[in-house]
Design a protein around this motif. Structure first.
Motif, mmCIF file in Angstrom:
data_model
loop_
_atom_site.group_PDB
_atom_site.id
_atom_site.type_symbol
_atom_site.label_atom_id
_atom_site.label_comp_id
_atom_site.label_asym_id
_atom_site.label_seq_id
_atom_site.Cartn_x
_atom_site.Cartn_y
_atom_site.Cartn_z
ATOM 1 N N UNK A 81 0.837 -1.189 0.094
ATOM 2 C CA UNK A 81 -0.067 0.099 0.149
ATOM 3 C C UNK A 81 0.479 1.458 0.064
ATOM 4 N N UNK A 82 1.764 1.154 0.921
ATOM 5 C CA UNK A 82 2.700 2.386 0.796
ATOM 6 C C UNK A 82 3.618 2.532 -0.535
ATOM 7 N N UNK A 83 3.818 1.632 -1.213
ATOM 8 C CA UNK A 83 4.464 1.895 -2.357
ATOM 9 C C UNK A 83 3.748 2.396 -3.622
ATOM 10 N N UNK A 84 2.287 2.421 -3.382
ATOM 11 C CA UNK A 84 1.229 3.078 -4.488
ATOM 12 C C UNK A 84 1.391 4.530 -4.337
ATOM 13 N N UNK A 85 1.201 5.047 -5.669
ATOM 14 C CA UNK A 85 1.273 6.476 -5.723
ATOM 15 C C UNK A 85 -0.160 6.909 -5.147
ATOM 16 N N UNK A 86 -0.078 8.053 -4.672
ATOM 17 C CA UNK A 86 -1.215 8.843 -3.976
ATOM 18 C C UNK A 86 -2.503 8.625 -4.633
#
Length: 367
Positions: free
Chosen positions: A236-241
């Motif tokens: 999830x933290x790797x995904x773009x905003x």
């Protein structure tokens, strides 16, 4: 017709002049072995002309016969091509309308030209997958030419062969600007092969080219996070905003399954306050941990809407999570006044089994 007239004229001339040849001075005698041929130069000339004319006529007859034979073959060939085209057109419409098995059957009965064989095999593979025949589907896919293998990634995925799908798409992904179809297939193959980090990397890089609906994004992230729940937060933290909003529902479900309701209590109370009871209930059916704060908020809301089935179901799920199976069972008894929904069954069965009301649990399991 002209050749026939010429032949008739030559024969007439030969017959008319034959009496003149009796005493013709140009006498010729040809003798070999026991055979003797007598004649004159004029008669031999006329015979030669007749032989040439006959030969010309023979050639014309042969050519006419050959053309007639070719035309006959052409007639049957055109008939076969027309039949194949009609079957092809009909099968395409069947395929478009979702009748894949009928399309495959029709194409199997009507031979198609060589240039269509890959498409025929692809449709046969699709039909086999729809029927659950993975072995036949793989056989058909393997028979398709190398030139068209790059178009089969999705079918290879459906045939549970994500490695083959990834191998086919690797070359296309190395292009400067891979197409949206290639990107979609590659990401789906990565998720299927449980290479979630690779899928997330490609999403972060190319998400602007993926014109997916919210439902498509959520389905992808549910599959991804469910397959590797221990990596859900990292992914999830790797995904773009811009993409994270689509992943929130899947991450929330994973957190609830892992007993981390405290981390999402604020979001769940916000749904309650906004009246999004259905979404709240959808989340809480995955919950495995008690939460007094959220339970109290639900009970207060039920005082305002005592018959709301979504609020009742959400409270029953919270009761099961904190092992208050008696209250959960009573809630499900009251829910039976509403048309029964399949999503209630798992939680209801749990509550009834825990309080040893096996008859109700059995009826729910059987329904």
């Amino acid at each position: 017709m002209m050749a026939k007239i010429i032949t008739f004229v030559l024969i007439f001339i030969a017959l008319a002049a034959s009496h003149l040849l009796i005493d013709e001075k140009g006498y010729v005698l040809i003798s070999f072995n026991q055979t003797t041929i007598e004649g004159s130069i004029v008669s031999f000339t006329i015979l030669l002309l007749l032989a040439i004319t006959a030969l010309v006529l023979l050639v014309k007859i042969v050519r006419w016969s050959w053309r007639h034979l070719i035309n006959t073959k052409g007639h049957f060939s055109r008939k076969r091509k027309l039949k194949a085209q009609q079957a092809w057109d009909e099968s395409l419409w069947l395929f478009i309308n979702g009748e894949v098995e009928q399309a495959a059957t029709l194409l199997a009965k009507t031979p198609q030209p060589d240039e269509r064989q890959d498409y025929v095999r692809a449709i046969a593979a699709k039909a086999a997958l729809k029927q659950g025949d993975i072995v036949k589907a793989n056989t058909e896919l393997e028979a398709i030419s190398d030139d068209n293998q790059g178009q089969l990634a999705t079918l290879w995925l459906e045939a549970n062969n994500s490695e083959q799908a990834l191998a086919l798409l690797d070359d296309k992904m190395s292009a400067a600007k891979p197409t949206a179809a290639v990107l979609s297939g590659y990401i789906a193959a990565c998720v299927e092969a449980q290479q979630s980090e690779q899928a997330t990397t490609q999403i972060a890089k190319w998400h602007k080219k993926l014109n997916w609906s919210d439902a498509q994004w959520q389905t992808l992230f549910e599959r991804m996070f469910t397959a590797t729940p221990e990596q859900a937060d990292t992914l999830f933290n790797m995904l773009p905003k811009a993409v994270k909003a689509h992943a929130v529902p899947a991450l929330t479900k994973v957190k609830l399954q892992q007993g981390r309701i405290a981390e999402v209590t604020g979001d769940l109370k916000k749904l309650l306050k906004q009246g999004q009871y259905h979404q709240l209930a959808e989340y809480l059916q995955y919950n495995t941990q008690a939460n007094a704060e959220l339970k109290l908020a639900l009970q207060q809301q039920l005082k305002k809407h005592p018959d709301d089935k979504e609020l009742l179901f959400a409270l029953a799920c919270l009761c099961n999570a904190e092992a208050d199976y008696e209250l959960a069972a009573k809630i499900f008894d009251s829910l039976s006044a509403h048309p029964w929904e399949a999503r209630w069954s798992k939680q209801a069965q749990l509550a009834y089994e825990k309080i040893h009301t096996y008859e109700k649990a059995y009826l729910i399991a059987k329904s």
